[in-house]
Design an enzyme around this catalytic site. Structure first.
Site, PDB file in Angstrom:
ATOM      1  N   GLY A 643       1.845  -2.186  -0.055  1.00  0.00           N
ATOM      2  CA  GLY A 643       1.709  -0.586  -0.463  1.00  0.00           C
ATOM      3  C   GLY A 643       0.577  -0.098  -0.100  1.00  0.00           C
ATOM      4  CB  VAL A 650      -1.496  -2.634  -2.451  1.00  0.00           C
ATOM      5  CG1 VAL A 650      -1.153  -3.843  -3.618  1.00  0.00           C
ATOM      6  CG2 VAL A 650      -2.248  -1.555  -3.215  1.00  0.00           C
ATOM      7  CG  ASP A 761      -0.997   7.166 -15.742  1.00  0.00           C
ATOM      8  OD1 ASP A 761      -1.114   7.032 -14.355  1.00  0.00           O
ATOM      9  OD2 ASP A 761       0.093   8.137 -15.979  1.00  0.00           O
TER      10      ASP A 761
HETATM   11  N1  ADE Z   1       1.999  -3.858  -6.385  1.00  0.00           N
HETATM   12  C1  ADE Z   1       0.924  -3.663  -7.003  1.00  0.00           C
HETATM   13  N2  ADE Z   1       0.143  -4.518  -7.767  1.00  0.00           N
HETATM   14  C2  ADE Z   1       1.094  -5.629  -7.568  1.00  0.00           C
HETATM   15  C3  ADE Z   1       1.137  -6.822  -7.859  1.00  0.00           C
HETATM   16  N3  ADE Z   1       0.462  -7.324  -8.562  1.00  0.00           N
HETATM   17  N4  ADE Z   1       2.305  -7.696  -7.519  1.00  0.00           N
HETATM   18  C4  ADE Z   1       3.248  -7.012  -6.739  1.00  0.00           C
HETATM   19  N5  ADE Z   1       3.231  -5.940  -6.436  1.00  0.00           N
HETATM   20  C5  ADE Z   1       2.054  -5.074  -6.681  1.00  0.00           C
END
Ligand code: ADE
Length: 999
Positions: A643, A650, A761
């Site tokens: 992401g 991420v 939030d």
């Molecule tokens: N997206 C953002 N944080 C995450 C996480 N800890 N595990 C899986 N997907 C995520």
């Protein structure tokens, strides 16, 4: 003296020869060719005599030789090294400065070093002077030379002199010296060379100024531009788009002092019908087109279209093919569809179902619809007339998207012809004949004949009691009667209807002193009779009590029966929900004292640690150090990007810990080029998360701050964020599983509120789910999260807030607290129970705020247990001190989980009242079907409801999802929304009835 002069002259001559022609090779030390120079004078390019002045005449010598191409080489030489007090001047012609403010003088010369000349005395020099004189015009031929008028530019010395190579060659080093002259204010100037006793050969003089040469950049043309004198300021130049191009942002370049173009800004793009090629915009070839201006290439014409000419913006449709008004020029041309196929019918009691197959040729389009044309024909040989409006089509007669339509209210014993026409977006274009499928149907069964005379039995201010004669000889059993009525004044603008199984009815809810028109018709298995003629009756005025004895009896009986039913229903409801209500109430009481504190801020529980706001640290990196472990990046293996966060990607990956199994982790990275503030904001989340230790809060593994990229490492959650996870698995979980998820979130939030952290939030998108369906709260960082959240919108007070999830007091005056988190939790409950539906659907943020203010609350999602919707409503209490605390929520959910039968009562099953009207939120009262549908943003189905006979709110309150589907609501999401709202409406109606109001 004479001998010495002769010697000197001879030597001078020899030296001249040596200076210029004894050169074996000339080594050029610089490359003088530059395109950004405008030449004002170049002695090497002058073909005729130069005509420069020398003073005295025997000082400088002008020597012109011819090169191999027979071009003159102008050289000036002087070498009076043996004689003292030399002052020999050479002056150029007048040089116009043109546009220049500053000019450059490039001299190429040789200068003998005095040591290399035998017998020279101390009079020998190794420099000469360069001077200039500005004037607006050339001096006349008779003008006298005044050395004193000339200003000195510089004293020029040689870098190199004659040198001897290893091979014994004599190599003449040619010096090149450049000097700047300026600013020049007059129109031109003279250059002068003063020799004071050196041995010089001036081989060439070039005078030029610099310019930024005309150029093409980003499809814009920029003219020749002379830079400013002041080398630190640039000249801004606007470009003009090349032919067939148009401006996007004003194209600009800046001309630097050295004649270089700098900082290109803006651009032009090729106009429609043209594409970029080698910096120009060329016309599209035939069979190609370009519909929009931009730097895209011409495209081949789409199917069934052509362009014969160049520079086409559009390809024209082939004969018989069309584009609809809304079709973009990039789409293929299409044609109307062929006729529907295999039209069949089926009569089932009072409904005639017409069904067909889609046309063989859809014309190349997807926007296929069908229209039904109905005609009723008399006996054989008799004409056919369009069906009168009382034949009903469900969902409607035109614009059908399905391949079937139900027909109701047709006459018995009649012949009908139905035509089904297939249409698409280009139907009606061109002159193609309509393609229809026909079918003729005879409704053979005899229908009921007319209802007899309609009488008014009694009337009051708001009601009229009617009765009528049964049909004389009904051919079939009468199923029921329909009474259609409307205000005479309004004459058919809108009407209401009601049904009865007996030949009498009391029509209620009427206006006092108003004349109404009534029609009655009967229904049997074969369909409806035609309506009776109209009958006019009026209601009584406010003062009259015109109710017959019979009427009074009826009213009393109805009231008695109604009252009894209400009592039964009320008792049932108390039994179903009483325990939950009691639980919440008793809990609320016991927590009353703490509640007051809670309302005002955090009161830590004894022995429970308190959250520390990292912003209170003077040095934010100290907070990171205190709360987050530093991880050696060699322990992290990044595997893939999952992401994009506000600060960078991420990723998922693995974390190695010596002596332990590798753990899967999520890694948030801070992208390069960050500011100190961005780094601080990014790491703030880690300093917050690092303080938490709870199975329902995302766990921080550590941070990487000592090397690049900066990272935050957290536990990996296999199923990602809760909202998308639920949408992906719509309807897949049991209620107990959903309640389990909600319990986890509430428990995480209880922990946060206990240590005094307010999330601000909380929403399903900020909850992560692991592979055991455990939900964990994530996304911390105070104001930062709100900047990051796409749902957050600016309020009138300037804050950025996720409106749909936020409590009214937080929206209005930024009063964020654990109580406002509880409101958000109620919204998360609703998101979970509706499998990720968007709260308040497509309503605008402004409408959400207004409707909450007016008392509207989200209705229970379909399949939602009453107990959970009740809990949601409690979380959404306007008064924040009245909302449950997370402790209450957790123990309430625990009770439900321990006693699953409490979850069996779904909102759609409840036909009774809530515990007490005070417990009902203050719902708005809708006054018509239209208002109700508007309020849930489902106005597009108004006609479906009206056409299917649902004209009053009362009439819809008993609709099931099947009924909703049957009237033509085909989208499952819309069916759900309508049914959920009907359930809530049912409760409201009961509430309203109890309060004595009429809807
Ligand atoms: N997206 C953002 N944080 C995450 C996480 N800890 N595990 C899986 N997907 C995520």
């Amino acid at each position: 003296m004479g001998a010495s002069l002769d010697l000197a002259l001879r030597m001078t001559f020899q030296l001249r020869v040596c200076l210029v022609f004894a050169t074996v090779r000339i080594v050029t030390l610089t490359d003088p060719s530059h395109p950004n120079q405008v030449i004002l004078l170049d002695t090497t390019a002058v073909l005729g005599e130069l005509g420069w002045m020398t003073y005295p005449v025997n000082g400088w010598d002008a020597i012109t030789e011819m090169d191999e191409q027979n071009r003159p080489i102008h050289t000036f030489q002087v070498c009076h090294v043996m004689e003292p007090n030399q002052n020999n001047w050479l002056r150029s012609n007048w040089i116009p400065r043109q546009a220049a403010q500053k000019v450059y003088v490039e001299l190429r010369f040789t200068l003998r070093d005095c040591n290399s000349i035998p017998w020279v005395s101390g009079t020998c020099k190794e420099t000469f002077n360069l001077l200039y004189l500005e004037s607006d015009e050339p001096h006349g031929p008779g003008a006298r030379f005044h050395a004193a008028d000339y200003g000195k530019i510089d004293t020029i010395a040689a870098d190199e002199s004659f040198t001897q190579t290893d091979l014994g060659d004599r190599v003449l080093r040619l010096n090149t010296e450049v000097r700047e002259v300026g600013p020049i204010a007059r129109k031109g100037f003279y250059l002068a060379f003063q020799d004071v006793g050196a041995c010089i050969a001036l081989v060439s003089v070039r005078v030029y100024y610099k310019k930024c040469p005309s150029t093409l950049r980003n499809l814009a043309a920029f003219p020749d531009t002379v830079p400013r004198m002041d080398s630190s300021s640039l000249v801004e130049v606007r470009g003009a788009c090349v032919e067939n191009a148009e401006e996007r942002d004003t194209p600009k370049l800046y001309c630097g002092a050295d004649g270089d173009w700098l900082v290109p800004l803006g651009r032009c793009v090729c106009s429609i019908g043209h594409e970029e090629n080698d910096g120009l915009c060329l016309a599209c070839r035939a069979s190609f087109y370009k519909a929009f201006a931009g730097n895209i290439k011409c495209s081949k014409c789409p199917p069934h279209s052509f362009s014969h000419s160049e520079a086409s913006a559009l390809c024209h449709c082939e004969k018989g093919f069309y584009r609809a008004a809304k079709d973009p020029p990039t789409t293929a041309c299409t044609r109307p569809p062929s006729s529907p196929r295999n039209l069949v019918y089926n009569i089932n009691e009072t409904t005639l179902l017409l069904e067909w197959d889609p046309p063989g040729d859809t014309g190349g389009r997807k926007d296929l619809t069908y229209n039904v044309v109905c005609r009723r024909c008399g006996g054989p040989g008799q004409p056919c007339d369009p069906c009168v409006s009382d034949v009903r089509f469900i969902p409607r007669p035109v614009g059908l998207t399905r391949t079937s339509v139900a027909v109701q209210d047709f006459m018995a014993n009649a012949n009908y012809t139905f035509q089904i026409e297939a249409l698409n977006g280009v139907s009606g274009m061109g002159r193609a004949a309509r393609q229809v499928a026909n079918i003729t149907i005879s409704t053979e069964q005899a229908g009921p004949s007319l209802v007899g005379m309609v009488r008014r039995d009694w009337s009051s201010q708001n009601s009229i009691a009617l009765s009528w004669q049964e049909a004389d000889q009904p051919h079939a059993a009468i199923l029921d009667y329909e009474i259609k009525y409307y205000e005479k004044e309004q004459e058919q603008l809108s009407y209401s209807s009601t049904r009865t199984k007996v030949p009498s009815a009391i029509v209620t809810g009427l206006k006092p002193s108003t004349v109404y028109i009534f029609h009655v018709r009967a229904r049997t298995a074969a369909g409806y009779s035609s309506y009776s003629p109209k009958f006019e009756f009026s209601t009584g005025d406010e003062d009259s009590e015109e109710v017959s004895d019979q009427g009074q009896v009826l009213v009393i009986v109805t009231a008695a029966v109604g009252g009894f039913s209400l009592l039964v229903i009320l008792t049932l409801f108390l039994l179903i929900t009483g325990r939950c209500q009691w639980y919440i109430k008793s809990k609320l009481k016991s927590e009353d004292k703490r509640r007051t504190q809670y309302q005002n801020g955090h009161v830590p529980f004894p022995g429970i640690k308190t959250y520390v706001d990292p912003d209170t640290y003077e040095d934010p990196s100290q907070a990171v150090h205190d709360f987050a472990k530093e991880i050696d990046p060699s322990r992290i293996r990044i595997e893939r990007v999952i992401g994009a966060g506000e600060f960078g990607e991420v990723c998922s990956g693995r974390l190695r810990t010596p002596g332990k199994k590798e753990t899967p982790v999520a890694i948030k990275t801070l992208k390069g080029g960050y500011t100190e503030r961005q780094r601080r904001d990014f790491l703030r989340e880690a300093s917050i998360m690092g303080q938490f230790d709870n199975p329902n809060i995302i766990r921080l593994e550590g941070v990487v701050t000592k090397s690049r990229p900066v990272m935050i490492v957290v536990e990996y959650m296999e199923n990602g964020s809760l909202d998308s996870f639920l949408r992906k698995h719509d309807g897949h979980f049991t209620v107990i599983q959903l309640v389990g998820m909600l319990r986890g979130i509430a428990s995480g939030m209880m922990y946060l509120s206990d240590i005094g952290y307010v999330h601000r939030d909380l929403a399903a998108r900020n909850i992560l789910v692991d592979d055991n369906l455990v939900c964990k709260v994530s996304d911390f960082g105070l104001s930062r999260v709100l900047e990051d959240d796409p749902e957050a919108a600016y309020t009138t007070t300037g804050g950025k807030i996720p409106i749909r999830w936020t409590a009214p007091e937080a929206i209005q005056y930024r009063k964020f607290s654990s109580a406002s988190d509880v409101w958000s939790y109620g919204i998360v409950m609703w998101e979970v129970m509706s499998y990720g539906e968007r709260p308040y659907w497509e309503m605008s943020n402004q409408d959400v705020i207004l409707s909450i203010e007016e008392g509207y609350r989200l209705p229970a999602p379909m399949g939602c247990p009453v107990a959970l919707h009740q809990l949601m409503l409690h979380c959404w209490q306007k008064e924040r001190s009245q909302r449950p605390r997370f402790h209450d929520v957790v123990s309430f959910l625990d009770k439900l989980i321990r006693n699953p039968s409490s979850l069996l009562t779904l909102v759609e099953d409840v036909h009774s009242l809530p515990e007490s009207p005070e417990d009902m939120p203050d719902y708005p009262l809708f006054i018509s079907i239209g208002d109700w549908l508007d309020s849930i943003k489902m106005s597009q189905y108004k006609n479906n409801f009206i056409a299917a006979g649902y004209t009053t709110l009362d009439s819809i309150s008993s609709m099931s999802i099947d009924d909703v589907r049957r009237i033509g609501v085909s989208l499952i999401g819309h069916q759900r929304r309508i049914v959920s709202s009907i359930q809530t409406l049912r409760l409201q109606l009961l509430h309203v009835q109890q309060s004595g109001f009429h809807v």
